[in-house]
Design a protein around this motif. Structure first.
Motif, PDB file in Angstrom:
ATOM      1  N   ILE A  35       0.857  -1.197   0.000  1.00 48.62           N
ATOM      2  CA  ILE A  35       0.000   0.000   0.000  1.00 48.62           C
ATOM      3  C   ILE A  35       0.884   1.235   0.000  1.00 48.62           C
ATOM      4  N   GLU A  73       0.343   8.373  -0.656  1.00 46.83           N
ATOM      5  CA  GLU A  73      -0.305   7.785  -1.827  1.00 46.83           C
ATOM      6  C   GLU A  73      -0.406   8.897  -2.873  1.00 46.83           C
ATOM      7  N   SER A 105     -10.383   6.619  -9.353  1.00 46.37           N
ATOM      8  CA  SER A 105     -10.389   5.775  -8.151  1.00 46.37           C
ATOM      9  C   SER A 105     -11.572   6.095  -7.240  1.00 46.37           C
ATOM     10  N   ARG A 132     -12.195   2.317  -5.486  1.00 43.18           N
ATOM     11  CA  ARG A 132     -10.882   1.929  -4.950  1.00 43.18           C
ATOM     12  C   ARG A 132     -10.419   2.848  -3.831  1.00 43.18           C
ATOM     13  N   GLN A 168      -8.562   2.058  -0.232  1.00 43.14           N
ATOM     14  CA  GLN A 168      -7.155   2.420  -0.028  1.00 43.14           C
ATOM     15  C   GLN A 168      -6.995   3.249   1.249  1.00 43.14           C
ATOM     16  N   CYS A 169      -7.926   4.181   1.475  1.00 42.19           N
ATOM     17  CA  CYS A 169      -7.863   5.017   2.681  1.00 42.19           C
ATOM     18  C   CYS A 169      -7.984   4.163   3.941  1.00 42.19           C
ATOM     19  N   ARG A 184      -7.080   1.052   4.323  1.00 41.35           N
ATOM     20  CA  ARG A 184      -5.849   0.294   4.517  1.00 41.35           C
ATOM     21  C   ARG A 184      -4.689   1.196   4.950  1.00 41.35           C
TER      22      ARG A 184
END
Length: 226
Positions: A37, A49, A59, A64, A68-69, A71
């Motif tokens: 990540i 990121e 995204s 997605r 992602q946030c 994780r």
């Protein structure tokens, strides 16, 4: 602090951005790895990121980004989203900018992840150097064992919450009615309208967004013609 003593771990896939080469040219101690990540680890608990404006938009719409946030927050104390490029592109890439800014508001307020804009790769490199040269950085390992994201239910909710006007409560009702994100996205206008609290107006907005041809597709067709 000497530049040569500064360390950044960068994801292998970032090579094509040109930023790793810029960091090397400055004299940063750069380690290229395949990161599960994030794109840049600039301190033991600080991960960045990086997303171009167009990638950030895509995204958001494919669900997605919120996953992602999740994780990033689970594994790092100080995650940062870096938005690179010309923000004026947003008007030409998004039908409704309020959907885009609504997602950014969720990241900043609900996830408590700062979003930092940069104009170009050169400015991104400068920002990364600034982040890793802070004097009050905590000690510890840069690389850590990252848990795999296996919470399918959370991912399904993230996908549906990216739809216009849909919060977690309505996303849960959608899954209760249709069983999966695919069946929800394929539902008819009348089926969506019957979800308690959704209504026909919001259902119409969802269907219009899902069925409208993307400007990315138009741009690709234009490139082919050229």
């Amino acid at each position: 602090m000497k530049i040569e003593s500064l360390r950044i771990v960068v994801d292998e896939r970032e090579r094509k951005s040109g930023i790793p080469d810029l960091l090397k040219a400055i004299g940063i101690n750069l380690e290229v790895k395949t990161l599960p990540i994030g794109d840049y680890i600039v301190a033991p608990e600080t991960v960045v990121e990086r997303k171009s404006v167009s990638d950030l938009i895509s995204s958001i719409f494919d669900g997605r980004l919120f996953d992602q946030c999740d994780r990033l927050k689970e594994n790092f104390a100080h995650p940062i989203i870096l938005m690179e490029g010309n923000v004026d592109e947003i008007d030409s890439l998004v039908e409704n900018p309020f959907v885009f800014y609504g997602a950014l508001s969720t990241i900043a307020i609900d996830f408590k992840i700062p979003i930092v804009p940069t104009a170009s790769a050169s400015h991104t490199a400068k920002l990364l150097v600034s982040m890793c040269s802070r004097k009050d950085v905590t000690k510890g390992p840069f690389l850590k064992k990252i848990r795999k994201s296996d919470d399918v239910q959370k991912q399904q909710l993230s996908v549906l919450c990216s739809l216009p006007g849909i919060g977690e409560k309505l996303a849960v009702r959608m899954l209760q009615k249709f069983g999966s994100p695919t069946r929800t996205l394929n539902a008819s206008l009348s089926e969506l309208s019957k979800i308690d609290g959704l209504g026909e107006a919001r259902a119409k907005k969802i269907k219009q967004m899902l069925e409208k041809e993307s400007k990315f597709r138009k741009e690709e067709n234009q490139k082919t013609l050229d």
